[in-house]
Design an enzyme around this catalytic site. Structure first.
Site, PDB file in Angstrom:
ATOM      1  N   CYS A 117      34.332  37.507  40.240  1.00 27.88           N
ATOM      2  CA  CYS A 117      33.718  38.842  40.249  1.00 27.88           C
ATOM      3  C   CYS A 117      33.861  39.398  38.823  1.00 27.88           C
ATOM      4  O   CYS A 117      34.922  39.271  38.204  1.00 27.88           O
ATOM      5  CB  CYS A 117      34.407  39.749  41.257  1.00 27.88           C
ATOM      6  SG  CYS A 117      34.296  39.097  42.943  1.00 27.88           S
ATOM      7  N   CYS A 120      36.765  41.857  37.701  1.00 29.05           N
ATOM      8  CA  CYS A 120      38.125  41.543  38.167  1.00 29.05           C
ATOM      9  C   CYS A 120      38.821  40.636  37.156  1.00 29.05           C
ATOM     10  O   CYS A 120      38.301  39.568  36.818  1.00 29.05           O
ATOM     11  CB  CYS A 120      38.051  40.861  39.530  1.00 29.05           C
ATOM     12  SG  CYS A 120      39.633  40.221  40.113  1.00 29.05           S
ATOM     13  N   CYS A 338      46.304  47.198  42.692  1.00 25.75           N
ATOM     14  CA  CYS A 338      45.812  45.996  43.364  1.00 25.75           C
ATOM     15  C   CYS A 338      44.533  45.554  42.670  1.00 25.75           C
ATOM     16  O   CYS A 338      43.810  46.354  42.122  1.00 25.75           O
ATOM     17  CB  CYS A 338      45.482  46.301  44.813  1.00 25.75           C
ATOM     18  SG  CYS A 338      46.903  46.579  45.832  1.00 25.75           S
TER      19      CYS A 338
END
Ligand code: SAH
Ligand code: SF4
Length: 358
Positions: A117, A120, A338
């Site tokens: 992605c 990310c 996260c």
């Protein structure tokens, strides 16, 4: 003896098989799990209701091995991040996020991630390997050991660290089994969440066999944009993903909901038009949207959406009746969020501090 069995890999069912092969009665499984998961006793010799022979046998054929914690970081807002060394230059991280009414542990399922992605940092660094059940469970055991001493508790576990849990199904499902098992962690199914970017065939299997909560990393309301941000969308486009979501919602015996994660990227996916499309897509589904301010990392081309843009986006969703929350940015001083974990340590530089790389 070589190849000792690490008993953190085994579910209750598998432990019972293990003890039965040692010629032991089935109640040993319960006693063993209580020692390990409730008394936090990892030394076979201290398991005093076991015969000396059994303790020796356990030592010969098995271990209760935990990986080494390399560093532990504390953010000013109470967030704690552990960096764990799995050997062979592989590292993972987990993060504890304390809130008023709960304490959430965010854990990893793979070293790196193959799904790339574009927003990310884990995805940008490629894939190293899957974690074993023991390596997943170890994250909870290690965090628990520390938190118990401080009188704190893990009430929720989310697979939102490094990696794509639905590309490591067996190890992740076994870990979920232990997380839900009263003889191990005893968490309720609402308090364990698998987050996936949409591995559709696995989603059907999970819906039928693993009774935990589901989060979907959606991030875009149409295929054109999602193909770019979440490349697995090229293989499993939005319609197939939403069909699998509907299947999940209707499977199982208890009422289910889905959390849709949507990272807010400035000028990319954050306009009023995007919000309207998103509301339309989620219409009629038991859904909640989590708007996540993008967490920047070195060399990324994206920026975080402006606060008022996020607010406007949320208002549009609200207007169309979609329940929405905006994740607070937490642990910024330790890169704690996260989806932002250990991406920087899987390169082979051996640098494992929390310094940002330039
Ligand atoms: N692979 C799984 C779980 C790990 S990522 C998944 O994609 O769902 C956990 C969450 O963090 C996902 O919603 C992911 O899209 C999000 N995320 C990844 N990078 C991020 C970043 N830089 N800023 C904010 N959220 C990010
Ligand atoms: Fe992998 Fe999730 Fe990162 Fe995508 S967002 S690259 S699926 S860890």
């Amino acid at each position: 003896m070589k190849n000792k069995q690490n008993l953190f890999n085994l579910t209750r069912f598998e432990l019972s098989d293990f003890f039965s092969k040692l010629g032991e009665k089935s109640y040993r499984t319960k006693q063993f799990m209580q020692w390990v998961y409730h008394q936090h006793e990892l030394d076979f010799n201290q398991m005093l209701n076991f015969s000396k022979e059994l303790r020796q046998k356990l030592q010969q054929v098995s271990t209760l091995e935990l990986p080494v914690v390399t560093t532990q970081n504390f953010a000013s807002d109470g967030l704690i991040k552990w960096l764990v060394d799995l050997g062979g230059d592989n590292h993972i991280e987990m993060v504890y996020i304390p809130e008023k009414d709960r304490g959430t542990l965010c854990i990893s399922s793979q070293v790196g991630c193959s799904l790339a992605c574009t927003f990310c940092s884990t995805g940008m660094q490629g894939f190293n390997r899957n974690l074993s059940t023991a390596e997943i469970i170890a994250q909870v055991v290690i965090a628990n050991q520390y938190l118990n001493d401080k009188g704190k508790k893990i009430s929720n576990v989310v697979f939102m660290g490094m990696g794509e849990p639905l590309l490591n199904e067996k190890a992740v499902y076994n870990a979920c089994d232990l997380l839900l098992d009263d003889l191990a962690f005893g968490l309720s199914r609402r308090r364990v969440t698998i987050s996936t970017s949409g591995v559709v065939p696995a989603l059907y299997r999970m819906a039928d066999t693993v009774p935990v909560s589901l989060a979907i990393s959606l991030h875009a309301p149409d295929n054109q944009l999602r193909d770019e941000l979440v490349p697995i969308n090229q293989k499993y486009p939005i319609k197939e993903l939403m069909d699998a979501c509907r299947y999940y919602l209707n499977a199982g015996t208890q009422e289910r909901h889905i959390l849709f994660e949507y990272v807010m990227l400035d000028g990319v996916n954050d306009t009023v038009e995007h919000a309207k499309k998103l509301a339309k897509l989620l219409g009629g589904i038991s859904a909640k949207v989590n708007l996540i301010p993008f967490n920047p990392f070195p060399k990324t081309k994206y920026k975080t959406s402006k606060t008022f843009t996020i607010k406007k986006f949320q208002d549009v969703l609200f207007h169309f009746g979609v329940r929405t929350m905006t994740r607070r940015t937490r642990g910024e001083d330790i890169d704690g969020a996260c989806g932002q974990l250990a991406g920087k340590v899987i390169d082979k530089t051996g640098r494992t501090t929390n310094d940002r790389r330039h």
